[in-house]
Design an enzyme around this catalytic site. Structure first.
Site, short mmCIF file in Angstrom:
data_model
loop_
_atom_site.label_atom_id
_atom_site.label_comp_id
_atom_site.label_asym_id
_atom_site.label_seq_id
_atom_site.Cartn_x
_atom_site.Cartn_y
_atom_site.Cartn_z
N ARG A 4 0.85 -1.19 0.00
CA ARG A 4 0.00 0.00 0.00
C ARG A 4 0.89 1.24 0.00
NH1 ARG A 4 -3.43 -2.88 -1.44
NH2 ARG A 4 -5.57 -3.14 -0.63
N GLU A 62 -4.68 7.11 -5.48
CA GLU A 62 -5.03 6.31 -6.66
C GLU A 62 -6.40 6.73 -7.19
OE1 GLU A 62 -4.43 2.08 -6.24
OE2 GLU A 62 -2.55 2.35 -5.15
N HIS A 116 -1.45 -0.45 -10.31
CA HIS A 116 -2.07 -1.37 -9.34
C HIS A 116 -2.64 -2.61 -10.04
CE1 HIS A 116 -3.94 -1.32 -5.04
NE2 HIS A 116 -3.67 -2.56 -5.43
#
Length: 322
Positions: free
Chosen positions: A230, A259, A278
């Site tokens: 993360r 994000e 991601h």
């Protein structure tokens, strides 16, 4: 049962449609948030990265939240427990997520060590046999977090001829064979020995900015850093400073400080940075496994049974389960 699949990312609409086919006895509605959010009459919510706070949890018909992956930091679990809402994630070791993310960590690490961005630029310019890369063979890797993903990654890095150390909150839990395990209080000691560091720890408020200025200063000068956990584990300003000073030789990112990240951000323009949107867990294997296990959990909840991988236990659940 009426199920809302909520996400800010329209790319998940196809996944929701496949889930609807798998759960043909139920109704699955894809809702792109925030514009399409409508939870009236919804009994269960599946979230793909979208924040699930009180605006969702206070809907009286909602009794179950299912995440699409292992992470559940986007769900206010404390509020869910207080309000009687069950929350479940998916375990990386059953869906194919652990294998997929471990592979991607190695992709990023190899891209950095072999200086892929500079090699591509050299090819475009017609320059041959440059740049000189760094082999992972014989190097020392430190995997921070030895859960399902970190443990698989540690094993795979050993197969590349690396000496592997692992850091976990409780060192007495051990790790894969051949991996030297450190407790969280010995993080800096492990970092000092590593040529490459991979962050694979579950993120939370307890480890926000885990790699702060002091931690990165403890690393070998020129070490490589990969984050597939993360973005909250490393502060953006710390990354930028360490890269520009040469304290970090390269950074591989699949997760970010926000994000979706702005692709024009100055950090992402640096040649020693390799970044992906991601996608570490976005593989055919993991998507198929996640769909099946999420469907099983939703079916179990509809039958009044406990789903797998619950992360909370409300004292007064809206929907009691057996």
């Amino acid at each position: 049962m009426r199920i809302a699949f909520i996400s800010q990312n329209p790319e998940y609409r196809a996944f929701a449609e496949r889930l609807a086919e798998r759960l043909s006895a139920h109704s699955v509605l894809f809702q792109q948030v925030p514009s399409e959010l409508n939870l009236e009459g919804i009994q269960a919510v599946m979230t793909a990265g979208t924040r699930v706070g009180r605006n969702v949890l206070e809907q009286p018909s909602v009794g179950f939240i299912q995440t699409i992956g292992t992470g559940f930091d986007n769900v206010d679990v404390a509020a869910a427990t207080e309000l009687g809402v069950w929350v479940a994630n998916l375990r990386a070791n059953v869906t194919g997520n652990a294998e997929s993310v471990a592979e991607h960590a190695i992709l990023l690490l190899l891209s950095l060590s072999r200086r892929l961005r500079l090699a591509e630029e050299a090819l475009r310019q017609g320059r041959w046999a440059t740049p000189t890369g760094s082999s992972l063979f014989g190097k020392v890797a430190c995997v921070v977090g030895l859960g399902d993903i970190g443990s698989l990654l540690a094993t795979r890095l050993q197969a590349l001829g690396m000496r592997v150390m692992g850091v976990r909150e409780h060192a007495d839990k051990g790790g894969p064979e051949g991996v030297q395990v450190f407790g969280a209080n010995a993080l800096h000691q492990a970092l000092r020995e590593a040529d490459c560091v991979v962050l694979a720890a579950r993120a939370g408020e307890h480890n926000r900015d885990l790699l702060d200025e002091r931690a990165i200063a403890a690393m070998k000068r020129g070490a490589l850093l990969v984050n597939i956990a993360r973005g909250s584990l490393v502060k953006l300003e710390t990354l930028e400073s360490a890269l520009r000073s040469g304290q970090l030789g390269g950074v591989g990112l699949d997760v970010f400080w926000e994000e979706p990240v702005d692709p024009r951000h100055p950090l992402l323009q640096l040649p020693q940075v390799v970044a992906t949107p991601h996608v570490a867990g976005v593989t055919d294997v993991n998507l198929a496994g996640s769909l099946e296990w999420a469907a099983r959990n939703l079916e179990a909840y509809a039958r009044g049974e406990r789903p797998h991988f619950l992360v909370n236990s409300p004292r007064k659940p809206r929907s009691p389960l057996t």
